[in-house]
Scaffold this motif. Structure first.
Motif, PDB file in Angstrom:
ATOM      1  N   ALA A   3     -87.175 -24.347 -27.744  1.00  0.00           N
ATOM      2  CA  ALA A   3     -86.471 -23.091 -27.463  1.00  0.00           C
ATOM      3  C   ALA A   3     -85.274 -23.389 -26.572  1.00  0.00           C
ATOM      4  CB  ALA A   3     -87.403 -22.114 -26.776  1.00  0.00           C
ATOM      5  N   VAL A   4     -84.174 -22.729 -26.845  1.00  0.00           N
ATOM      6  CA  VAL A   4     -82.958 -22.917 -26.072  1.00  0.00           C
ATOM      7  C   VAL A   4     -82.687 -21.636 -25.288  1.00  0.00           C
ATOM      8  CG1 VAL A   4     -80.483 -23.371 -26.195  1.00  0.00           C
ATOM      9  CG2 VAL A   4     -82.034 -24.490 -27.810  1.00  0.00           C
ATOM     10  N   TRP A   5     -82.460 -21.807 -23.995  1.00  0.00           N
ATOM     11  CA  TRP A   5     -82.163 -20.644 -23.164  1.00  0.00           C
ATOM     12  C   TRP A   5     -80.715 -20.229 -23.383  1.00  0.00           C
ATOM     13  CZ3 TRP A   5     -84.564 -19.795 -17.837  1.00  0.00           C
ATOM     14  CH2 TRP A   5     -85.933 -20.083 -17.865  1.00  0.00           C
ATOM     15  N   PRO A   6     -80.473 -18.936 -23.359  1.00  0.00           N
ATOM     16  CA  PRO A   6     -79.085 -18.487 -23.483  1.00  0.00           C
ATOM     17  C   PRO A   6     -78.262 -19.002 -22.283  1.00  0.00           C
ATOM     18  CG  PRO A   6     -80.595 -16.647 -23.743  1.00  0.00           C
ATOM     19  CD  PRO A   6     -81.397 -17.836 -23.316  1.00  0.00           C
ATOM     20  N   GLN A   7     -76.989 -19.217 -22.521  1.00  0.00           N
ATOM     21  CA  GLN A   7     -76.118 -19.771 -21.495  1.00  0.00           C
ATOM     22  C   GLN A   7     -76.067 -18.870 -20.247  1.00  0.00           C
ATOM     23  OE1 GLN A   7     -72.115 -20.548 -22.771  1.00  0.00           O
ATOM     24  NE2 GLN A   7     -71.958 -22.300 -21.406  1.00  0.00           N
ATOM     25  N   ALA A   8     -76.096 -17.580 -20.406  1.00  0.00           N
ATOM     26  CA  ALA A   8     -76.077 -16.656 -19.268  1.00  0.00           C
ATOM     27  C   ALA A   8     -77.330 -16.842 -18.409  1.00  0.00           C
ATOM     28  CB  ALA A   8     -75.965 -15.218 -19.741  1.00  0.00           C
ATOM     29  N   SER A   9     -78.473 -17.036 -19.032  1.00  0.00           N
ATOM     30  CA  SER A   9     -79.715 -17.255 -18.286  1.00  0.00           C
ATOM     31  C   SER A   9     -79.679 -18.574 -17.537  1.00  0.00           C
ATOM     32  CB  SER A   9     -80.911 -17.235 -19.237  1.00  0.00           C
ATOM     33  OG  SER A   9     -81.052 -15.977 -19.830  1.00  0.00           O
ATOM     34  N   GLN A  10     -79.087 -19.588 -18.138  1.00  0.00           N
ATOM     35  CA  GLN A  10     -78.965 -20.874 -17.474  1.00  0.00           C
ATOM     36  C   GLN A  10     -78.090 -20.759 -16.222  1.00  0.00           C
ATOM     37  OE1 GLN A  10     -77.567 -23.776 -20.325  1.00  0.00           O
ATOM     38  NE2 GLN A  10     -79.325 -23.473 -21.690  1.00  0.00           N
ATOM     39  N   ARG A  11     -77.011 -20.001 -16.296  1.00  0.00           N
ATOM     40  CA  ARG A  11     -76.134 -19.810 -15.139  1.00  0.00           C
ATOM     41  C   ARG A  11     -76.852 -19.071 -14.013  1.00  0.00           C
ATOM     42  NH1 ARG A  11     -70.963 -18.143 -18.632  1.00  0.00           N
ATOM     43  NH2 ARG A  11     -70.269 -20.249 -19.154  1.00  0.00           N
ATOM     44  N   VAL A  12     -77.627 -18.052 -14.373  1.00  0.00           N
ATOM     45  CA  VAL A  12     -78.376 -17.302 -13.365  1.00  0.00           C
ATOM     46  C   VAL A  12     -79.400 -18.210 -12.697  1.00  0.00           C
ATOM     47  CG1 VAL A  12     -80.051 -15.436 -13.040  1.00  0.00           C
ATOM     48  CG2 VAL A  12     -78.008 -15.055 -14.431  1.00  0.00           C
ATOM     49  N   LEU A  13     -80.082 -19.007 -13.469  1.00  0.00           N
ATOM     50  CA  LEU A  13     -81.075 -19.933 -12.931  1.00  0.00           C
ATOM     51  C   LEU A  13     -80.422 -20.964 -12.018  1.00  0.00           C
ATOM     52  CD1 LEU A  13     -84.036 -20.760 -12.924  1.00  0.00           C
ATOM     53  CD2 LEU A  13     -83.582 -22.183 -14.911  1.00  0.00           C
ATOM     54  N   LEU A  14     -79.276 -21.491 -12.411  1.00  0.00           N
ATOM     55  CA  LEU A  14     -78.555 -22.458 -11.589  1.00  0.00           C
ATOM     56  C   LEU A  14     -78.093 -21.822 -10.276  1.00  0.00           C
ATOM     57  CD1 LEU A  14     -77.340 -25.272 -11.228  1.00  0.00           C
ATOM     58  CD2 LEU A  14     -75.307 -24.453 -12.443  1.00  0.00           C
ATOM     59  N   ALA A  15     -77.598 -20.594 -10.335  1.00  0.00           N
ATOM     60  CA  ALA A  15     -77.155 -19.886  -9.130  1.00  0.00           C
ATOM     61  C   ALA A  15     -78.331 -19.631  -8.190  1.00  0.00           C
ATOM     62  CB  ALA A  15     -76.472 -18.579  -9.503  1.00  0.00           C
ATOM     63  N   ALA A  16     -79.468 -19.240  -8.741  1.00  0.00           N
ATOM     64  CA  ALA A  16     -80.656 -18.980  -7.926  1.00  0.00           C
ATOM     65  C   ALA A  16     -81.140 -20.268  -7.260  1.00  0.00           C
ATOM     66  CB  ALA A  16     -81.764 -18.364  -8.770  1.00  0.00           C
ATOM     67  N   ALA A  17     -81.141 -21.367  -7.990  1.00  0.00           N
ATOM     68  CA  ALA A  17     -81.573 -22.644  -7.425  1.00  0.00           C
ATOM     69  C   ALA A  17     -80.620 -23.094  -6.323  1.00  0.00           C
ATOM     70  CB  ALA A  17     -81.664 -23.699  -8.518  1.00  0.00           C
ATOM     71  N   THR A  18     -79.332 -22.909  -6.531  1.00  0.00           N
ATOM     72  CA  THR A  18     -78.342 -23.268  -5.508  1.00  0.00           C
ATOM     73  C   THR A  18     -78.524 -22.430  -4.251  1.00  0.00           C
ATOM     74  OG1 THR A  18     -76.782 -23.886  -7.256  1.00  0.00           O
ATOM     75  CG2 THR A  18     -75.869 -23.512  -5.058  1.00  0.00           C
ATOM     76  N   LEU A  19     -78.766 -21.141  -4.426  1.00  0.00           N
ATOM     77  CA  LEU A  19     -78.986 -20.249  -3.290  1.00  0.00           C
ATOM     78  C   LEU A  19     -80.240 -20.647  -2.514  1.00  0.00           C
ATOM     79  CD1 LEU A  19     -78.154 -17.717  -1.720  1.00  0.00           C
ATOM     80  CD2 LEU A  19     -79.548 -16.396  -3.308  1.00  0.00           C
ATOM     81  N   LEU A  20     -81.311 -20.961  -3.202  1.00  0.00           N
ATOM     82  CA  LEU A  20     -82.540 -21.389  -2.533  1.00  0.00           C
ATOM     83  C   LEU A  20     -82.336 -22.684  -1.755  1.00  0.00           C
ATOM     84  CD1 LEU A  20     -85.292 -20.579  -5.173  1.00  0.00           C
ATOM     85  CD2 LEU A  20     -84.984 -19.535  -2.939  1.00  0.00           C
TER      86      LEU A  20
END
Length: 113
Positions: A3-20
């Motif tokens: 399964a491939v995550w949509p690009q928008a979801s990947q950006r949100v996940l990356l932003a959340a990880a960076t914030l944490l």
């Protein structure tokens, strides 16, 4: 097929990880700073200041003690008697237990005559 995550979801996940990561680094730095006691290492004070004999102007030499707080310390000493130890500074409005403990190595409490 994976399964491939949509690009928008990947950006949100990356932003959340960076914030944490940023928050955890900030918390670690703040915790480390709270363990330091810069007041105890003040090179500007060569001798301990006697809480029971010092005038307000002398108390102002202590880090974190301004004119108003120095006046309150003197007024408290006159109203309630001498300080037995640095921890009793916490009874003065505006000092608090943390500041009293940080000032402990810089002050003395002589027995008044």
């Amino acid at each position: 097929m994976p399964a491939v995550w949509p690009q928008a979801s990947q950006r949100v996940l990356l932003a959340a990880a960076t914030l944490l990561l940023a928050l955890s680094l900030f918390a670690a730095q703040r915790a480390r700073r709270s363990l330091e006691t810069p007041l105890a290492d003040d090179p500007g004070l060569a001798v301990r200041i006697d809480l029971n004999a010092a005038a307000a102007a002398e108390l102002e030499a202590l880090p974190g003690i301004g004119a108003a707080l120095a006046a309150r310390i003197v007024a408290d000493r006159e109203a309630h008697g001498p300080f037995r130890d640095a921890g009793e500074l916490a009874r003065v409005p505006g000092v608090g237990e943390k500041l009293a403990e940080r000032l402990r190595p810089l002050v003395a409490c002589s027995v008044p005559r």
